[in-house]
Design a protein around this motif. Structure first.
Motif, PDB file in Angstrom:
ATOM      1  N   PHE A  26       1.071   1.532 -19.466  1.00 37.50           N
ATOM      2  CA  PHE A  26       1.896   0.659 -18.636  1.00 37.50           C
ATOM      3  C   PHE A  26       1.114   0.081 -17.465  1.00 37.50           C
ATOM      4  CE2 PHE A  26       5.210   3.150 -20.748  1.00 37.50           C
ATOM      5  CZ  PHE A  26       6.093   2.148 -21.107  1.00 37.50           C
ATOM      6  N   ALA A  27       0.253   0.872 -16.865  1.00 35.59           N
ATOM      7  CA  ALA A  27      -0.494   0.413 -15.688  1.00 35.59           C
ATOM      8  C   ALA A  27      -1.503  -0.672 -16.025  1.00 35.59           C
ATOM      9  CB  ALA A  27      -1.202   1.597 -15.022  1.00 35.59           C
ATOM     10  N   ASP A  28      -1.861  -0.809 -17.313  1.00 34.64           N
ATOM     11  CA  ASP A  28      -2.882  -1.769 -17.709  1.00 34.64           C
ATOM     12  C   ASP A  28      -2.305  -3.053 -18.304  1.00 34.64           C
ATOM     13  OD1 ASP A  28      -4.819   0.088 -16.960  1.00 34.64           O
ATOM     14  OD2 ASP A  28      -4.878   0.992 -18.953  1.00 34.64           O
ATOM     15  N   LEU A  29      -0.988  -3.152 -18.444  1.00 38.27           N
ATOM     16  CA  LEU A  29      -0.381  -4.339 -19.036  1.00 38.27           C
ATOM     17  C   LEU A  29      -0.474  -5.522 -18.080  1.00 38.27           C
ATOM     18  CD1 LEU A  29       2.778  -2.762 -20.731  1.00 38.27           C
ATOM     19  CD2 LEU A  29       0.561  -3.289 -21.755  1.00 38.27           C
ATOM     20  N   ASN A  30      -0.341  -6.736 -18.620  1.00 38.03           N
ATOM     21  CA  ASN A  30      -0.564  -7.932 -17.806  1.00 38.03           C
ATOM     22  C   ASN A  30       0.646  -8.369 -16.993  1.00 38.03           C
ATOM     23  OD1 ASN A  30       0.985  -8.877 -19.918  1.00 38.03           O
ATOM     24  ND2 ASN A  30      -0.591 -10.215 -20.776  1.00 38.03           N
ATOM     25  N   ASP A  31       1.751  -7.647 -17.095  1.00 36.95           N
ATOM     26  CA  ASP A  31       2.939  -7.962 -16.305  1.00 36.95           C
ATOM     27  C   ASP A  31       3.071  -6.951 -15.168  1.00 36.95           C
ATOM     28  OD1 ASP A  31       5.379  -8.596 -15.237  1.00 36.95           O
ATOM     29  OD2 ASP A  31       6.533  -8.264 -17.067  1.00 36.95           O
ATOM     30  N   LEU A  36       9.151  -1.917 -13.192  1.00 40.64           N
ATOM     31  CA  LEU A  36       9.614  -2.247 -11.834  1.00 40.64           C
ATOM     32  C   LEU A  36      10.556  -3.444 -11.857  1.00 40.64           C
ATOM     33  CD1 LEU A  36       6.245  -1.908  -9.864  1.00 40.64           C
ATOM     34  CD2 LEU A  36       8.136  -0.265  -9.895  1.00 40.64           C
ATOM     35  N   ALA A  37      11.178  -3.709 -13.004  1.00 40.85           N
ATOM     36  CA  ALA A  37      12.050  -4.877 -13.141  1.00 40.85           C
ATOM     37  C   ALA A  37      13.460  -4.588 -12.617  1.00 40.85           C
ATOM     38  CB  ALA A  37      12.107  -5.301 -14.605  1.00 40.85           C
ATOM     39  N   GLU A  51       6.843   5.982  -8.019  1.00 39.00           N
ATOM     40  CA  GLU A  51       6.531   7.353  -8.430  1.00 39.00           C
ATOM     41  C   GLU A  51       6.921   7.567  -9.887  1.00 39.00           C
ATOM     42  OE1 GLU A  51       8.604   9.724  -5.597  1.00 39.00           O
ATOM     43  OE2 GLU A  51       7.043   9.533  -4.046  1.00 39.00           O
ATOM     44  N   THR A  52       8.075   6.998 -10.281  1.00 41.12           N
ATOM     45  CA  THR A  52       8.524   7.105 -11.672  1.00 41.12           C
ATOM     46  C   THR A  52       7.548   6.411 -12.605  1.00 41.12           C
ATOM     47  OG1 THR A  52      10.851   7.207 -11.008  1.00 41.12           O
ATOM     48  CG2 THR A  52      10.391   6.549 -13.281  1.00 41.12           C
ATOM     49  N   ALA A  58       1.478   8.303 -17.000  1.00 40.24           N
ATOM     50  CA  ALA A  58       0.636   9.463 -17.278  1.00 40.24           C
ATOM     51  C   ALA A  58       0.977  10.119 -18.611  1.00 40.24           C
ATOM     52  CB  ALA A  58       0.767  10.482 -16.149  1.00 40.24           C
ATOM     53  N   ASN A  59       2.203   9.916 -19.092  1.00 39.65           N
ATOM     54  CA  ASN A  59       2.660  10.678 -20.249  1.00 39.65           C
ATOM     55  C   ASN A  59       3.131   9.835 -21.434  1.00 39.65           C
ATOM     56  OD1 ASN A  59       2.610  13.560 -19.149  1.00 39.65           O
ATOM     57  ND2 ASN A  59       3.783  12.473 -17.579  1.00 39.65           N
TER      58      ASN A  59
END
Length: 227
Positions: A26-31, A36-37, A51-52, A58-59
């Motif tokens: 998720f952290a590497d996606l382009n959006d 966080l929507a 935090e979520t 991570a998992n």
């Protein structure tokens, strides 16, 4: 259902040789709005959702697929400016989750006593699948994967081809220079068989379509040589 994964030619060749694809994080996606929507005017809510997002990243990973390979934007954004390849997979209907394209952020249910977000299953399910409306051209379907940290390779995670993720098509991009017949040889050992074609831009609409001449010319040459 048939779903498509577009990538650069070099990565596609590795995918075919290893019979697997890389799991996205998720952290590497382009959006930047992934996970966080939601309406985050309140600072405490921003903190809770960030935090979520960290915990989920991570998992949990995901495979991002499209229900079609014919939109030229997909090739421009994900297949190295039309030089890449689309891999078509058959996936059982119950496995992928359809992305929700929203014009406004999700409304967060709030616990009135504590003024904290209620992170229930319904909200989390929507959060995993919601993107801004303008991404709609992707026609995205997602396969969510629990990360197996013991199987990590150089910090990366992979998803194997299987009966529930079965390769059935390989589409070479309009500007892909790899020979169609070479890819057919590469996938010749797959069961069931894999259809390999060359694509081109359409002549009368803004689409990417099969180049029937280039898809079949090599095959016809081989037939003539063997006659």
């Amino acid at each position: 259902m048939r779903l498509y994964y577009l990538t650069g030619a070099q990565f596609a060749l590795s995918n075919l040789a290893m019979r697997r694809i890389k799991i996205s994080r998720f952290a590497d996606l382009n959006d930047p709005f992934e996970l966080l929507a939601v309406d985050l005017k309140d600072y405490q809510h921003r903190k809770a959702f960030r935090e979520t997002k960290e915990v989920l990243n991570a998992n949990k990973g995901l495979i991002c697929l499209s229900s079609s390979w014919k939109n030229p934007l997909l090739w421009g954004h994900y297949a190295e400016k039309h030089t890449g390849i689309a891999l078509g997979f058959d996936v059982p209907d119950h496995i992928p989750a359809k992305v929700i394209y929203a014009k406004k952020p999700l409304v967060i249910p709030i616990d009135n006593n504590t003024n904290t977000p209620i992170l229930n299953e319904e909200l989390m399910n929507s959060l995993l699948r919601t993107k801004f409306h303008d991404w709609k051209y992707e026609n995205e379907m997602r396969i969510f994967v629990e990360l197996d940290h013991d199987s990590r390779e150089s910090g990366l995670y992979f998803y194997d081809f299987s009966a529930d993720f079965q390769l059935r098509e390989v589409i070479l991009g309009p500007k892909c220079e790899l020979p169609v017949e070479s890819i057919r040889v590469l996938v010749s050992g797959f069961e069931p068989s894999v259809n390999v074609i060359k694509s081109r831009i359409a002549f009368s609409c803004f689409r990417v379509v099969e180049d029937k001449v280039k898809s079949r010319s090599k095959r016809r040459t081989n037939l003539r040589e063997g006659a």
